[in-house]
Structures are given as structure tokens and as C-alpha cells.
Design an enzyme around this catalytic site. Structure first.
Site, PDB file in Angstrom:
ATOM      1  CB  ILE A   1      10.093 -13.617 -10.964  1.00  0.00           C
ATOM      2  CG1 ILE A   1      10.776 -12.376 -10.391  1.00  0.00           C
ATOM      3  CG2 ILE A   1      11.017 -14.328 -11.941  1.00  0.00           C
ATOM      4  CD1 ILE A   1      12.020 -12.684  -9.581  1.00  0.00           C
ATOM      5  CB  CYS A   2       4.944 -14.078  -8.843  1.00  0.00           C
ATOM      6  SG  CYS A   2       3.697 -13.635  -7.632  1.00  0.00           S
TER       7      CYS A   2
END
Length: 164
Positions: free
Chosen positions: A114-115
Site C-alpha cells: 500500500i502507498c
């Protein structure tokens, strides 16, 4: 950061041992603190009827895996989560991955990571060594799920298991 998240994070114990996976006995001391913080975070969530993940590690505390879920439109969307502790931990935050969502959102890196670069990483770096896994879940994964799951569902990218 919303007030609820801020209040929750303030209840999670801050960690004191600055050690990573290569630091021998100091790493064991750090893991004890990590587990204490995770247990407290789980207790906080259960007390608030906001249980949304379970997680466990390998015996060395270097590989973590579990499940996370998000309720949207009265349906529970459940995902596997995983991450490895970076060699440079705690200076570097763990990169939490949800492999089954890999390639389904632009807010994700290869491998389903995930960013968290824009909002979370600067906050993490200001709080080394005090933040740990529980903080990464509360300030990283939880807001990410809250933003991305509704978007993915509303755009038909993911479907609830009953709707497949």
C-alpha cells in the site's frame, strides 16, 4: 488526521528500544514492546467495537501476516495482509502489503504494497523509534482501507464474496 484516530493513537504505548532485526537481544526487547503495543491496540479496538485485523509473526518477528477487514455498506471485505520487517527498522517503516489487491488501485506499489509515502512516512520518520507496528496499522493501513475499499467497491473493482 481525524480526532478518533488521534485519540486512538495516543492510547497506543510508545516504544523506546531502538533496534531492528539484526540487533540480537535488543531486537528481542523491541519485539516485546511491539507485542505490548499491539495487544493494547487490539484492546482499544475491541472496547470501541472496532475490531478490524489480526496479525502474527514468525518466531524471529521478521515476517508478519494476518487478516484485515473493512465494513462497507453492511458487508465485510476481508483481505490477507503481510509484511517483512525492513533491515533498517525502526528508521524505515514496514511496507504493508495486501497481495490480492495488487494492480487494482493506483495507491499501491508492485506486490500489493500500500502507498503510504505522502502522509505516513514523514510522520513515521519524526517518531523513530517510538512508533511501531501498531502505529503503522493505525496510521497507515486503517486510513488506507477507509479510503480505498469504498472506492474499489463503488467502481466495481472488487466484489463482496456473496456477490460473486
Amino acid at each position: 488526521m481525524d480526532n478518533h484516530t488521534k485519540q486512538t493513537v495516543q492510547q497506543i504505548p510508545l516504544l523506546t528500544v531502538k533496534a531492528g532485526p539484526r540487533d540480537g537481544d535488543k531486537w528481542i526487547d523491541r519485539l516485546k514492546e511491539e507485542y505490548q503495543a499491539l495487544i493494547k491496540y487490539v484492546e482499544i479496538n475491541k472496547k470501541a467495537d472496532n475490531d478490524w485485523f489480526n496479525i502474527e509473526s514468525n518466531p524471529l518477528g521478521t515476517r508478519w501476516q494476518g487478516k484485515c477487514w473493512y465494513i462497507y455498506n453492511f458487508k465485510k471485505y476481508e483481505f490477507d495482509l503481510e509484511f517483512d520487517m525492513p533491515v533498517t527498522y525502526p528508521e524505515t517503516a514496514p511496507e504493508i502489503a495486501i497481495p490480492e489487491l495488487d494492480g487494482k488501485t493506483e495507491k499501491m506499489y508492485r506486490g500489493g504494497k500500500i502507498c503510504l509515502t505522502i502522509h505516513f512516512k514523514p510522520l513515521w520518520s519524526r517518531n523513530v523509534p517510538h512508533f511501531g507496528i501498531a502505529h503503522a496499522l493505525a496510521l497507515g493501513l486503517a486510513p488506507w482501507l477507509a479510503a480505498e475499499v469504498p472506492h474499489l467497491v463503488d467502481n466495481g473493482i472488487i466484489k463482496h464474496k456473496e456477490d460473486k
